[in-house]
Design a protein around this motif. Structure first.
Motif, short mmCIF file in Angstrom:
data_model
loop_
_atom_site.label_atom_id
_atom_site.label_comp_id
_atom_site.label_asym_id
_atom_site.label_seq_id
_atom_site.Cartn_x
_atom_site.Cartn_y
_atom_site.Cartn_z
N MET A 176 0.85 -1.18 0.00
CA MET A 176 0.00 0.00 0.00
C MET A 176 0.89 1.23 0.00
O MET A 176 1.82 1.34 0.79
CB MET A 176 -0.91 0.02 1.22
CG MET A 176 -1.95 -1.09 1.25
SD MET A 176 -3.04 -1.12 -0.21
CE MET A 176 -3.75 0.52 -0.13
N PHE A 190 -3.09 0.81 -3.85
CA PHE A 190 -2.44 -0.50 -3.91
C PHE A 190 -1.45 -0.47 -5.06
O PHE A 190 -1.82 -0.17 -6.20
CB PHE A 190 -3.46 -1.62 -4.12
CG PHE A 190 -2.83 -2.98 -4.09
CD1 PHE A 190 -2.74 -3.69 -2.90
CD2 PHE A 190 -2.30 -3.55 -5.25
CE1 PHE A 190 -2.14 -4.94 -2.87
CE2 PHE A 190 -1.70 -4.80 -5.22
CZ PHE A 190 -1.61 -5.50 -4.02
N ASN A 300 -7.56 -8.84 -4.17
CA ASN A 300 -8.45 -8.19 -3.21
C ASN A 300 -9.37 -9.22 -2.54
O ASN A 300 -9.62 -9.14 -1.33
CB ASN A 300 -9.28 -7.12 -3.94
CG ASN A 300 -10.17 -6.34 -3.00
OD1 ASN A 300 -11.35 -6.60 -2.90
ND2 ASN A 300 -9.59 -5.38 -2.30
N ASN A 303 -8.04 -11.07 0.50
CA ASN A 303 -8.19 -10.40 1.79
C ASN A 303 -6.92 -10.45 2.65
O ASN A 303 -6.96 -10.69 3.85
CB ASN A 303 -9.37 -11.00 2.57
CG ASN A 303 -9.87 -10.05 3.65
OD1 ASN A 303 -9.81 -8.83 3.48
ND2 ASN A 303 -10.35 -10.59 4.74
N THR A 305 -3.23 -8.72 4.13
CA THR A 305 -2.78 -7.44 4.67
C THR A 305 -1.40 -7.13 4.11
O THR A 305 -0.54 -8.02 4.03
CB THR A 305 -2.73 -7.47 6.20
OG1 THR A 305 -4.05 -7.76 6.68
CG2 THR A 305 -2.27 -6.14 6.78
N TRP A 882 -9.33 -2.14 0.65
CA TRP A 882 -8.28 -2.98 1.21
C TRP A 882 -8.31 -2.84 2.72
O TRP A 882 -8.92 -1.92 3.27
CB TRP A 882 -6.92 -2.57 0.65
CG TRP A 882 -6.87 -2.63 -0.84
CD1 TRP A 882 -7.27 -1.66 -1.71
CD2 TRP A 882 -6.48 -3.74 -1.65
NE1 TRP A 882 -7.14 -2.08 -3.00
CE2 TRP A 882 -6.64 -3.36 -3.00
CE3 TRP A 882 -5.99 -5.02 -1.37
CZ2 TRP A 882 -6.34 -4.21 -4.06
CZ3 TRP A 882 -5.68 -5.86 -2.43
CH2 TRP A 882 -5.86 -5.47 -3.76
N ASN A 883 -7.66 -3.72 3.39
CA ASN A 883 -7.75 -3.78 4.85
C ASN A 883 -7.35 -2.48 5.53
O ASN A 883 -7.79 -2.19 6.63
CB ASN A 883 -6.89 -4.93 5.39
CG ASN A 883 -7.53 -6.28 5.12
OD1 ASN A 883 -8.72 -6.35 4.85
ND2 ASN A 883 -6.75 -7.34 5.19
#
Length: 915
Positions: A176, A190, A300, A303, A305, A882-883
């Protein structure tokens, strides 16, 4: 999207062609030789099989090809787009450079590409992915802009080899990127750096190169299917070691690939079939045609991190001793011309929007050529100066033609009685004191248009033949003027030939925001006015002839400051040499042997001649809080390659820290010999510390609260190599190729084939740290949105003499970034807050501006808010979450039409006008 199989390693094969909008050939040359056949054959293949996919990026080429198609063919292409087979990635007119470009031009060149796609393909033509796989380093501001376009992700290829090695070890090629500390989550992106740090086909699978095709018939002696599959599985498993999910991506293409698309598609299709057939025997590899957006969607859904990044990717080196920092300055005249052309484009767009002409399409056609030319110039081998010489000539020709077309549009401005003045004259060579109109007329009007959102007060200079002239403002008040003799250095320039000017007539103008003021020049008995400044005092050393001290009298700040032109000798040894891309000097910068200083006391100018081919003028204006350095360098002698810099040695205690801008917007902290995200080993102490400077660079003394800022008029490379030092490279000439593809040295011949001369401006500020931010922020915008001059014969003038397109004052921290015609009388408006968070006590606060009755000539009846690229309603944007991301939107009061702008925020509106 085919999201693959959950318990397998899914290999996303992305068929693509990277089509440079000029480099070794011109834009036209590439299109007719290769690109038209790429698009022809690719689309034939897509229509033959719905499983095949292809991505396309450069709208400058696709636009041309599209306009050659029959209606039947266009409908066929639309079907492949709607099925997700042909996907538009990035969507700009070109894949822009990220070091030498200004944020305004980056947004503009994407906007014309986005608009073309939206008009012809609707929602399915909206790009969702940033694809910056060939630029030579990557900007934090570009990432922020991409997020505001609504992109879901950004793919990069070229990152520093040391950075790449660290990310391979830590499995952080995907991360990120928090690209704006001020905008926070709104600018999060991202980001994926491609495997092998390249966008080309993996070795062994380039079927249109020398790699063998897939021979899938086991009955034939040269069958290689099992060998191909085994290699594919091994290569996929090896790449998977460096990524965290069960998805990896292969870029199946390179520069101008797929000119015979059948070769690639047929072999990839066979490879997919053979690889996936092995799953019946327990293989866990799944191959498929895919696109970057499908690959990103699969990630995505996993999921996971990711780690984060806050800095940028400059400078870029692909190996030791190969810092790609020379292109920050290469071809300085082309870089300056690109900025000039943008200035004219913004003026023409504003005038056209205000005029709301009946013949809207004819006017838009005039402006479109310059819009598209500017889109081409943002390309990473155009404004960078990294093309072949004849291609650089073609780029300049495109700008010249576009400027002339835009000036025709200027004639048709109907607001305030400016229409029907086909006798407006323009002077495009005033930077070399040449203007045929002002040299041959001694009674004329000067119309000064200001495209900036604030009233501007500044000095203008006109080339004239006599010092017996008088100037009056719009109320016929006589103005103070001064006459500066045209310097001997200017008269030596080949570009000056044919000019008869002997003086530069200097006077001060006040021009309203988005408006114009008129000044009248007449013959008189003449006089001189002595310019002095209450703010600044410059001291020169009698022995060296150099600037020795800068004093801000208002703030009672005084620093020792030695400013000089210096030069590096270009490296010509071993494998890596200075060239269009690479800056590699032999040792430290050297001094010129002698400096001649002439002080023009009457006009507050100091002329310094360092050698026969390098000189500068240091200039003070009355009332200004800055001083100018106008440098003239060249032709650089053809003995050894040289890279000329303007160097400041000061008493400021800056330690190892300096600051540079990102594409004219954010300011980034730089630390000498340091990178924030890895342990940096610097093999080149000079070029390894060079960074792109699009608009300004500064150093600070935090203990004394002092800041020295230098602003420039075009992209340049800059650095601070020791305490109190600042340096900007202004010109370069090399006699060796740097072996990176151009295959010719950076040796611009100029008019006489003896080398090219370059001239430009630096603006120098000395102030407190607290006060400097407002000065350099505002000045950077004024330089970029400079007043534009046109001329009229006094006998033919019949216009309102002072006019503004704004009904009310715009906040000091707000800039009208864009005002242009859109569709059928609609107008596109971008408002920006151009301060960062916590930069300034007052100006970093949110600003509120009302759209009601904002523009004098425009009757706005309704509006809708759009994304930054203007291709979708803001309320409809659904970026992948995103997370680590959060989202929020700012509402507008429906009664007052008040728009709130937070620091660094740009808001885009489509205005509906009364008919």
């Amino acid at each position: 999207c085919d999201l693959g199989k959950p318990n397998m390693l899914n290999v996303h094969l992305v068929a693509h062609s990277h089509d440079d909008v000029g480099w070794l050939q011109t834009v036209d040359g590439y299109y007719y030789k290769t690109v038209q056949y790429i698009l022809d054959t690719v689309n034939f293949e897509l229509n033959s099989d719905p499983k095949k996919k292809f991505i396309y990026v450069e709208m400058a080429f696709f636009y041309r090809w599209w306009n050659e198609l029959t209606d039947h063919m266009k409908q066929s292409i639309k079907k492949t787009v709607n099925r997700g087979q042909l996907e538009f990635i990035l969507g700009g007119w070109s894949m822009n450079d990220e070091a030498c470009t200004h944020y305004s031009s980056i947004i503009d060149q994407h906007t014309i590409g986005f608009k073309f796609l939206l008009d012809n393909f609707g929602k399915c033509g909206i790009p969702k992915i940033g694809w910056q796989i060939d630029p030579f380093g990557h900007s934090r501001e570009l990432a922020s802009i991409s997020a505001q376009f609504g992109f879901d992700g950004l793919f990069l290829a070229r990152i520093d080899y040391q950075d790449y090695q660290e990310r391979i070890k830590t499995k952080t090629l995907e991360h990120m990127w928090f690209s704006s500390p001020t905008l926070g989550d709104q600018a999060s992106m991202f980001t994926a750096s491609l495997h092998r740090s390249t966008y080309t086909t993996p070795p062994g699978y380039c079927f249109e190169c020398d790699d063998p095709p897939v021979r899938d018939d086991p009955m034939l002696d040269d069958y290689n299917g099992d060998h191909k599959v085994a290699n594919f599985i091994d290569d996929a498993m090896e790449q998977a070691k460096y990524f965290t999910s069960n998805h990896i991506m292969w870029t199946m293409g390179s520069d101008f690939s797929y000119s015979n698309a059948r070769i690639n598609f047929k072999n990839i299709e066979k490879l997919i079939k053979l690889v996936n057939a092995k799953q019946a025997n327990g293989s866990k590899i799944n191959a498929m045609f895919s696109t970057p957006s499908c690959y990103l969607y699969a990630l995505n859904k996993a999921n996971l991190t990711y780690t984060s990044k806050n800095d940028d990717f400059f400078p870029y080196a692909h190996s030791g001793h190969t810092f790609w920092t020379g292109y920050f300055t290469s071809r300085p005249n082309l870089k300056g011309y690109e900025r000039t052309a943008n200035n004219i484009l913004q003026v023409c767009k504003q005038l056209s929007a205000f005029a709301q002409l009946v013949d809207e399409h004819a006017t838009e056609k005039k402006i479109n050529f310059l819009k598209q030319s500017m889109g081409v110039l943002q390309h990473h081998d155009a404004v960078t100066g990294t093309s072949k010489q004849y291609v650089a000539y073609n780029y300049a020709k495109m700008l010249s033609t576009g400027i002339k077309e835009c000036q025709v549009c200027y004639f048709s401005f109907q607001c305030s009685n400016l229409s029907h003045h086909s006798h407006f004259q323009f002077c495009n060579l005033m930077n070399v004191s040449s203007c045929k109109f002002t040299e041959t007329n001694q009674n004329f009007a000067v119309v000064v248009y200001n495209p900036f959102s604030q009233m501007v007060g500044q000095y203008i200079k006109l080339p004239v033949t006599s010092n017996q002239l008088t100037v009056f403002d719009d109320k016929l008040k006589k103005l103070d003027v001064q006459f500066i003799p045209v310097s001997s250095e200017t008269k030596k320039l080949a570009e000056f030939r044919g000019s008869t000017s002997q003086f530069q007539l200097v006077f001060h103008v006040h021009v309203p925001s988005l408006g114009y003021a008129t000044y009248f020049v007449n013959m008189s008995n003449g006089w001189l006015f002595f310019i002095v400044t209450a703010y600044l005092k410059l001291t020169f050393d009698d022995n060296t002839g150099l600037l020795s001290m800068i004093e801000n009298k208002e703030r009672r700040i005084q620093i020792d400051a030695r400013q000089s032109l210096m030069y590096y000798i270009s490296s010509s040894g071993d494998n890596w040499k200075s060239g269009a891309y690479i800056f590699r000097p032999e040792g430290v910068a050297g001094n010129f042997s002698d400096v001649n200083l002439t002080i023009h006391e009457l006009v507050s100018e100091a002329y310094q001649s360092f050698t026969s081919w390098a000189s500068q003028v240091i200039r003070l204006y009355k009332g200004a809080k800055h001083f100018e350095i106008e440098w003239t360098v060249g032709p650089i002698p053809d003995d050894k390659g040289k890279e000329v810099v303007s160097s400041f040695e000061t008493s400021i205690k800056s330690q190892n820290i300096f600051y540079t801008d990102a594409n004219g917007r954010q300011m980034l902290k730089r630390v000498r010999d340091h990178r924030p995200t890895w342990n940096f080993e610097n093999t080149e102490p000079v070029s390894g510390n060079y960074f792109p400077v699009s608009s300004r660079i500064y150093i600070q003394d935090s203990r004394q609260g002092i800041q020295l800022t230098v602003l420039n008029d075009r992209s340049q490379g800059g650095t601070s190599l020791r305490e109190g030092h600042l340096e900007l490279m202004i010109h370069r000439r090399n006699f060796n190729d740097d072996s990176l593809g151009v295959d010719e040295p950076l040796n611009e011949p100029g008019i006489d084939s003896k080398g090219i001369a370059a001239r430009g401006l630096h603006y120098v500020l000395l102030d407190t740290i607290d006060s400097s931010v407002a000065l350099h922020r505002s000045m950077a915008q004024q330089i970029y949105m400079a007043p534009y001059l046109s001329f009229l014969d006094l006998k033919k003038i019949s216009l309102e003499q002072f006019w503004s397109g704004l009904k009310k004052r715009v906040n000091e921290n707000v800039h009208i970034l864009t005002l242009e015609d859109w569709n059928q009388g609609d107008v596109l408006l971008r408002l920006e807050h151009y301060y960062e968070k916590n930069e300034h006590g007052d100006l970093s606060k949110p600003a509120v501006i009302s759209l009601k009755n904002l523009f004098a000539p425009l009757d706005i009846v309704s509006f809708e808010e759009r994304t930054l690229g203007a291709n979708q309603k803001l309320e409809n944007v659904q970026r992948l979450r995103w997370n680590v991301q959060k989202y929020g939107k700012t509402k507008i009061d429906p009664k007052t039409w008040n728009v709130e702008l937070k620091p660094m925020q740009i808001r885009t509106f489509l205005l509906k006008l009364s008919k």
